[in-house]
Design an enzyme around this catalytic site. Structure first.
Site, PDB file in Angstrom:
ATOM      1  N   TYR A 103      63.565 -14.976  51.688  1.00 14.32           N
ATOM      2  CA  TYR A 103      62.501 -14.965  50.687  1.00 14.32           C
ATOM      3  C   TYR A 103      63.021 -14.700  49.277  1.00 14.32           C
ATOM      4  CZ  TYR A 103      59.638 -15.074  54.829  1.00 14.32           C
ATOM      5  OH  TYR A 103      59.083 -15.452  56.017  1.00 14.32           O
ATOM      6  N   PRO A 116      52.502 -19.931  51.934  1.00 11.67           N
ATOM      7  CA  PRO A 116      51.473 -20.650  52.695  1.00 11.67           C
ATOM      8  C   PRO A 116      50.104 -20.560  52.012  1.00 11.67           C
ATOM      9  CG  PRO A 116      52.645 -19.013  54.040  1.00 11.67           C
ATOM     10  CD  PRO A 116      52.911 -18.699  52.615  1.00 11.67           C
ATOM     11  N   HIS A 335      55.133 -15.168  50.318  1.00 11.25           N
ATOM     12  CA  HIS A 335      55.467 -14.782  51.689  1.00 11.25           C
ATOM     13  C   HIS A 335      56.344 -13.526  51.829  1.00 11.25           C
ATOM     14  CE1 HIS A 335      55.640 -15.461  55.894  1.00 11.25           C
ATOM     15  NE2 HIS A 335      55.612 -16.769  55.881  1.00 11.25           N
ATOM     16  N   LYS A 417      42.966 -22.163  78.944  1.00  7.28           N
ATOM     17  CA  LYS A 417      43.083 -20.955  79.779  1.00  7.28           C
ATOM     18  C   LYS A 417      42.378 -21.136  81.118  1.00  7.28           C
ATOM     19  CE  LYS A 417      42.997 -16.808  78.067  1.00  7.28           C
ATOM     20  NZ  LYS A 417      42.603 -15.581  77.335  1.00  7.28           N
ATOM     21  N   LYS A 420      44.495 -22.220  83.716  1.00  5.84           N
ATOM     22  CA  LYS A 420      45.563 -21.250  84.010  1.00  5.84           C
ATOM     23  C   LYS A 420      46.893 -21.625  83.343  1.00  5.84           C
ATOM     24  CE  LYS A 420      43.605 -19.464  88.312  1.00  5.84           C
ATOM     25  NZ  LYS A 420      42.258 -19.982  88.030  1.00  5.84           N
ATOM     26  N   PRO A 423      47.794 -21.216  76.298  1.00  7.38           N
ATOM     27  CA  PRO A 423      47.371 -22.076  75.186  1.00  7.38           C
ATOM     28  C   PRO A 423      48.483 -22.338  74.174  1.00  7.38           C
ATOM     29  CG  PRO A 423      45.668 -20.470  75.682  1.00  7.38           C
ATOM     30  CD  PRO A 423      46.863 -20.082  76.495  1.00  7.38           C
ATOM     31  N   ASP A 424      49.253 -21.301  73.816  1.00  6.95           N
ATOM     32  CA  ASP A 424      50.315 -21.499  72.828  1.00  6.95           C
ATOM     33  C   ASP A 424      51.361 -22.471  73.353  1.00  6.95           C
ATOM     34  OD1 ASP A 424      51.846 -20.731  70.318  1.00  6.95           O
ATOM     35  OD2 ASP A 424      53.286 -20.150  71.858  1.00  6.95           O
ATOM     36  N   TYR A 446      61.280 -24.989  65.350  1.00 11.32           N
ATOM     37  CA  TYR A 446      61.156 -23.565  65.012  1.00 11.32           C
ATOM     38  C   TYR A 446      59.701 -23.159  65.188  1.00 11.32           C
ATOM     39  CZ  TYR A 446      61.500 -19.248  62.179  1.00 11.32           C
ATOM     40  OH  TYR A 446      61.476 -17.950  61.733  1.00 11.32           O
ATOM     41  N   SER A 450      56.259 -13.143  66.167  1.00 10.29           N
ATOM     42  CA  SER A 450      56.111 -11.869  65.471  1.00 10.29           C
ATOM     43  C   SER A 450      56.864 -10.767  66.209  1.00 10.29           C
ATOM     44  CB  SER A 450      54.629 -11.491  65.369  1.00 10.29           C
ATOM     45  OG  SER A 450      54.487 -10.175  64.858  1.00 10.29           O
ATOM     46  N   THR A 459      60.195 -11.316  61.996  1.00 12.73           N
ATOM     47  CA  THR A 459      59.982 -12.413  62.938  1.00 12.73           C
ATOM     48  C   THR A 459      61.263 -12.755  63.686  1.00 12.73           C
ATOM     49  OG1 THR A 459      60.544 -14.108  61.308  1.00 12.73           O
ATOM     50  CG2 THR A 459      58.220 -13.471  61.468  1.00 12.73           C
ATOM     51  N   SER A 547      53.650 -22.705  63.674  1.00  9.39           N
ATOM     52  CA  SER A 547      53.233 -21.321  63.894  1.00  9.39           C
ATOM     53  C   SER A 547      51.741 -21.276  64.192  1.00  9.39           C
ATOM     54  CB  SER A 547      53.556 -20.438  62.682  1.00  9.39           C
ATOM     55  OG  SER A 547      52.978 -20.960  61.517  1.00  9.39           O
TER      56      SER A 547
END
Length: 613
Positions: A103, A116, A335, A417, A420, A423-424, A446, A450, A459, A547
């Protein structure tokens, strides 16, 4: 995430002092947190080799294996031992390095590349009064949120039974990035009582908090109306300087503060709680080829152009809230101080406050309102020339930024979900496959993880591309059977879940390798050949950056790609829908944001059908 110049030590100490100052004034953690671990060296290189394998051909992979073996026999154990010593002697071995490298030491413009944007749902301000009222309520909502944080009454968050670091909530309001050669400085004012309001390129200082509390809504509305009335003549576009290359801006900054009262003006900006940007309406032609969300994304990221709102900003300010009469309510955040999670919480808080006050009775404006102070900048020919050059640079970057943002309505995380599945991992594999469809090769992917379960941590990189994800992508576009495709999909999702689970507990690849590299640089050790090898350079040239930033409201976060030939993709998964913000650069002949977005939606639908089969 970024390929940046090396950090300089003069910035590190300054940043550490900022963190210490915030912690002395505010402790939001009621449960202690463990230190971020240093992973086992052998584990890291094994994971590293698995992650680079799908990105290299057989010959390149054999070469990388040889380079890794040499690294492990020579420099790696020495560097690792020194890193373990740093672990023992610091509260977090990685954070100061990372802030300065990723940064404060980042020299490209912060707009698009680093800061962002957040875009809220399109508003309907039926009249100027409604616009001013909602602008005033945004100020009050943020001020109340800041008061809540400083009261220490926000509850510590948990993932399952593990507490998360709450200090980032105290980091962004009142913070500011000050330009400096080579490495910028991070400032923080715990006692900010004023805000900066930018209107038609004019800057105003308004005290909004005194001993009696936050300024009442009617007084604030009157102050904002007065600012708008006083801003009919466009101000000098000084704010555009903050959107330029950081070294250029650092040089201009030193000249700017030497003129007239500019030093005090900028100090007022630096010590403010946040900035409120009262934007012009976007030109109608901006919506000819893009939907409203995509246009708002560019408006929040860059201001669109110098003819519109690009100079109606001060990009060093950590939080800039943006509102325009044609219905934009958004934010841009610098950021350096924190990740997107706490920013999303603030956005939801603000929008819920606006919703609660929507039907409040209309009252007359306060006739005895406090007038804001105009911050009048003095310019010379050198600064005017710099403004002209910065305007060209910002306009070029804004025109080059191709955003495609949309709400995917077919299903949300509830449906995933119910099958089963994670989701990510499901969504990330859809992105990964969409990239393969449009580019014909796997991405160096990438995904942000977190590390808030550790003290003062930031991160880790989730290296989402695997041999299993590539196998699934190839199979999905083939004529193979549905069952074979489903099995490949489930395996790719499971592999991704495993990579995620390792990264979030501090057992990823990239931060460990970054730490070893920083030890070598600080100790004056020749940089190992490992860091010049194709395996490392290709796997860190991230052609897909993604992300998950979750909002409860209809909001989403957006940013640009981190590689010139890459894509950015941020998403907000909700119960019944998913918001996506996809980006690439128009100047790259091999990328196309619309093609990627279409492939992503197609892949999500195909994967759902496979999951149901």
């Amino acid at each position: 995430m970024y390929k940046l110049p090396l950090p300089m030590t003069h910035g590190i100490k300054y940043t550490a002092n900022v963190f210490k100052a915030i912690k002395r004034g505010l402790n939001l953690n009621t449960h202690q947190l463990p230190k971020q671990p240093v992973p086992d060296l052998q584990d890291t290189v094994e994971k590293y080799l698995r992650s680079v394998k799908p990105l290299l051909d057989d010959y390149e992979y054999c070469q990388t294996e040889a380079v890794v073996e040499k690294f492990m026999q020579n420099e790696a154990p020495i560097l690792h031992k020194k890193l373990l010593e740093k672990f023992k002697n610091t509260d977090n071995w990685m954070t100061e390095w990372w802030i300065n490298k990723a940064y404060l030491g980042y020299r490209n413009p912060v707009i698009v590349h680093s800061s962002p944007g957040t875009i809220g749902p399109q508003m309907n301000f039926r009249e100027p009064y409604s616009f001013i009222t909602n602008a005033a309520r945004i100020v009050i909502a943020i001020s109340e949120y800041d008061k809540l944080v400083k009261s220490g009454k926000i509850k510590q968050e948990f993932v399952r039974n593990e507490p998360l670091d709450m200090q980032p909530y105290g980091m962004f309001l009142g913070s500011h990035r000050q330009p400096a050669p080579i490495c910028d400085k991070l400032l923080h004012n715990n006692d900010a009582k004023h805000i900066i309001i930018i209107c038609n390129n004019n800057f105003y200082k308004l005290n909004i908090i005194d001993e009696s509390g936050i300024m009442p809504e009617n007084s604030l509305k009157a102050s904002l109306k007065d600012i708008i009335d006083r801003s009919q003549i466009e101000g000098d576009p000084v704010g555009i300087l903050t959107g330029n290359h950081r070294d250029v801006w650092a040089e201009d900054y030193n000249i700017l503060i030497s003129l007239g009262n500019n030093k005090n003006n900028i100090k007022d900006i630096e010590t403010s709680l946040f900035a409120l940007c009262l934007d012009k309406n976007m030109p109608q032609e901006a919506f000819n080829c893009k939907n409203v969300s995509s246009v708002r994304a560019v408006q929040c990221l860059t201001g669109y152009s110098t003819d519109v709102n690009a100079a109606n900003r001060w990009h060093d300010k950590t939080v800039q809230y943006i509102i325009s009469e044609d219905g934009c309510v958004g934010m841009l955040y610098e950021h350096s101080p924190c990740e997107g999670g706490p920013i999303a919480i603030l956005q939801d808080y603000v929008l819920k406050y606006l919703a609660r006050r929507e039907n409040a009775a209309r009252k007359e404006l306060d006739k005895s309102f406090p007038r804001a102070t105009l911050l009048k900048f003095e310019l010379n020919e050198r600064i005017r020339e710099s403004i002209s050059q910065a305007s060209c640079a910002v306009n070029e970057l804004s025109e080059d930024t191709d955003m495609v943002c949309f709400k995917f309505k077919d299903f949300g995380f509830e449906m995933i979900k119910s099958l089963k599945l994670s989701p990510d991992s499901f969504i990330q594999m859809a992105m990964n496959t969409a990239f393969y469809k449009v580019q014909g090769k796997p991405p160096a992917h990438y995904e942000t993880a977190s590390l808030r379960r550790f003290h003062n941590a930031r991160t880790e990189c989730i290296r989402s591309t695997s041999t299993d994800s590539v196998y699934f992508a190839k199979l999905l576009i083939s004529n193979d059977s549905t069952q074979a495709k489903k099995q490949a999909m489930l395996k790719a999702i499971d592999t991704h879940k495993k990579i995620v689970s390792e990264a979030v507990i501090g057992q990823g690849v990239d931060r460990h390798l970054f730490g070893l590299k920083m030890i070598a640089l600080e100790e004056g050790i020749q940089l190992p050949e490992f860091y010049k090898d194709a395996g490392y350079t290709r796997s860190t040239h991230f052609t897909l950056t993604s992300s998950q930033v979750a909002y409860k409201t209809e909001s989403f976060m957006c940013y640009g790609p981190v590689a010139p030939d890459g894509y950015g993709c941020c998403y907000n998964p909700r119960l019944q829908d998913i918001f996506f913000a996809c980006s690439s650069f128009n100047s790259c002949p091999t990328t196309n944001t619309e093609d990627f977005a279409n492939a992503l939606q197609e892949t999500l639908r195909e994967m759902l059908e496979l999951a149901k089969s």
